[in-house]
Design an enzyme around this catalytic site. Structure first.
Site: not given
Lengths: 256, 65
Positions: A95, A156, A183-184, A205-206
């Protein structure tokens, strides 16, 4: 299910491994969601062997791993990190992150394309973390990428899909290229929306790791993905501005 | 000789990267290495000699998103 570089993935959910309250909760989140890929990284190692413990945890997940170049701001850093990751994780998948700004963590498209070209030449299978910019996408494909990972919003933030027009256009421009919203994302509804737009997978992830109950949130994302994908495959109705009665007008009594 | 290991100064006596890793206690750990920002594959560590002032990075699997 999506196919990345010839490998079919078991789920449209790609899940990060950072920031969980404990390794046990991380493992529960993966099990409960059925995530298809685990993203990982490399960091400085002391002599205590923390890396070995994490390696064991990842091995127990029994999933393909996707190492990242998170934190790299230059082509050189990213390329060197990728080579180190290939040796440690024994995979050609990478990645690729080349970060352009510390506040937004926005990809540096110029460095990204250059690093993708170098890494493809070096035998890597590159998953580029990019923006929704169609020209950058074209250059990444020319550089040898066979998967694109446009951001939904900055890493994040949990803001969801910030630029619906840009993402829709990118999807339409390259209908046959596997694309991952990376992401996001903050909520399962964001993941469902990405599926409804025809994206192939999401990477997050977050939103899971920082939820009050990460395992429940991971399952929520998995269900959101299923719902969104079903909707996409079911050929949704087109929205319209004016109302249209769903109950037949024929046979309506004259009671006024 | 003095080298920098993961950002911290170290005094080592071994001459090769492989030997320095053992001297520092990384003998059996599965790590990746770079010297002065260049990747050094595991197979080349025995032939990679270190010089005073070299910057060694030793990385291992870690959580990531």
């Amino acid at each position: 299910m999506p196919v990345f570089y010839g490998t079919e993935i078991a789920s449209r959910l790609m899940l990060g491994t950072a920031g969980y309250p404990s390794p046990a909760i991380l493992a529960r989140a993966f099990r409960r969601s059925g995530a298809g890929i685990a993203t990982v990284s490399l960091r400085r190692e002391g002599t205590g062997g923390a890396g070995a413990a994490f390696r064991e945890l990842i091995r127990d997940l029994n999933l393909p791993v996707l190492p990242n170049t998170a934190g790299c701001h230059t082509v050189r850093e990213a390329v060197t990190t990728a080579h180190m990751a290939r040796e440690v994780f024994d995979t050609e998948w990478i990645k690729l992150e080349v970060i352009g700004h510390p506040d937004t963590l926005q990809p540096d498209p110029f460095g990204l394309v250059e690093a993708a070209r170098i890494l493809t030449r070096d035998g890597f299978r590159v998953f580029p973390y990019t923006t929704e910019d169609g020209i950058v996408a074209d250059r990444l494909l020319q550089a040898g990428c066979e998967v694109l990972m446009p951001w939904g919003a900055p890493i994040g933030t949990g803001l969801g899909l910030n630029n619906l027009y840009g993402l829709r256009t990118l999807r339409a421009q390259y209908p046959d290229v596997p694309m991952v919203i990376d992401a996001g994302l903050g909520l399962p509804s964001h993941a469902a929306a990405a599926m409804e737009m025809g994206f192939d997978a999401v990477l997050l992830n977050t939103a899971v790791a920082k939820a009050g109950d990460p395992a429940a949130m991971a399952e929520g994302f998995a269900r959101g993905l299923d719902a969104g994908r079903l909707a996409y495959e079911a050929d949704p109705m087109q929205p319209r501005d004016m109302a249209a009665p769903s109950t037949p007008m024929i046979g309506l009594a004259e009671l006024a | 000789m003095k080298i920098t290991v993961n950002g911290t100064p170290h005094e080592v006596t071994a001459a090769t990267l492989e030997a320095v890793l053992a001297e520092l206690g990384y003998g059996v750990q599965h790590v990746a290495t770079a010297v002065n920002q260049s990747f050094v594959p595991a197979a080349r560590r025995g032939a990679q000699t270190l010089q005073p002032g070299d910057r060694l990075e030793i990385l291992a699997p870690m959580q990531g998103g």
